[in-house]
Scaffold this motif. Structure first.
Motif, short mmCIF file in Angstrom:
data_model
loop_
_atom_site.label_atom_id
_atom_site.label_comp_id
_atom_site.label_asym_id
_atom_site.label_seq_id
_atom_site.Cartn_x
_atom_site.Cartn_y
_atom_site.Cartn_z
N ASP A 1 -37.05 -9.62 -17.37
CA ASP A 1 -35.88 -8.86 -17.81
C ASP A 1 -36.30 -7.63 -18.62
O ASP A 1 -35.66 -6.58 -18.54
N ALA A 2 -37.35 -7.76 -19.41
CA ALA A 2 -37.80 -6.67 -20.28
C ALA A 2 -38.53 -5.57 -19.50
O ALA A 2 -38.55 -4.42 -19.92
N ALA A 3 -39.16 -5.94 -18.42
CA ALA A 3 -39.92 -4.98 -17.63
C ALA A 3 -38.97 -4.08 -16.85
O ALA A 3 -37.97 -4.54 -16.30
N ALA A 4 -39.30 -2.80 -16.82
CA ALA A 4 -38.48 -1.87 -16.04
C ALA A 4 -38.73 -2.10 -14.56
O ALA A 4 -39.87 -2.20 -14.12
N ALA A 5 -37.66 -2.19 -13.81
CA ALA A 5 -37.79 -2.35 -12.37
C ALA A 5 -38.27 -1.04 -11.77
O ALA A 5 -37.84 0.03 -12.19
N PRO A 6 -39.18 -1.09 -10.80
CA PRO A 6 -39.66 0.16 -10.19
C PRO A 6 -38.54 0.85 -9.42
O PRO A 6 -37.67 0.19 -8.86
N THR A 7 -38.55 2.16 -9.46
CA THR A 7 -37.57 2.91 -8.68
C THR A 7 -38.16 3.23 -7.32
O THR A 7 -39.38 3.16 -7.12
#
Length: 115
Positions: A99-105
């Motif tokens: 949840d804390a990690a940014a999802a790749p765009t």
């Protein structure tokens, strides 16, 4: 301590090669033990101290032994003295990290064609 294990008979006489009844016998032993546990499609994980966990693994293995002349047992252990509740806590920490990690765009993903 967490122990993930998989136990199955070999050399039995099920015409379809299924081991679900034998595995059910093992899971029943685990659930009746009262120790925290989780079963998925590949392993059953059980939590407790060394002696109680391995007593349950032994009993589950013996239950499966009634289904064939040979038993296969695979074990993986996470031994962390003084820790309890890890059966769920490890997954909770993993989910929090996800949840804390940014999802790749899509802009950051490069697709290279094969060949």
């Amino acid at each position: 301590m967490l122990v993930a294990f998989s136990v199955a008979p070999s050399g039995g006489h099920d015409a379809e090669g299924s081991v679900h009844n034998a595995v059910a016998a093992a899971v029943r032993v685990v659930r009746e033990s009262g120790l925290p546990n989780h079963t998925d499609s590949m392993f059953t994980t059980i939590e407790g101290d060394w002696d109680e966990v391995f007593a349950v693994v032994k009993a589950a293995t013996e239950a499966v032994g009634a289904w064939g002349p040979r038993v296969s047992l695979v074990l993986k252990a996470d031994i962390r003295p003084g820790r309890t509740g890890e059966l769920t806590s490890k997954v909770e920490r993993l989910e929090a990290a996800l949840d804390a990690a940014a999802a790749p765009t899509t802009e950051s993903i490069t697709i290279v064609p094969a060949g």
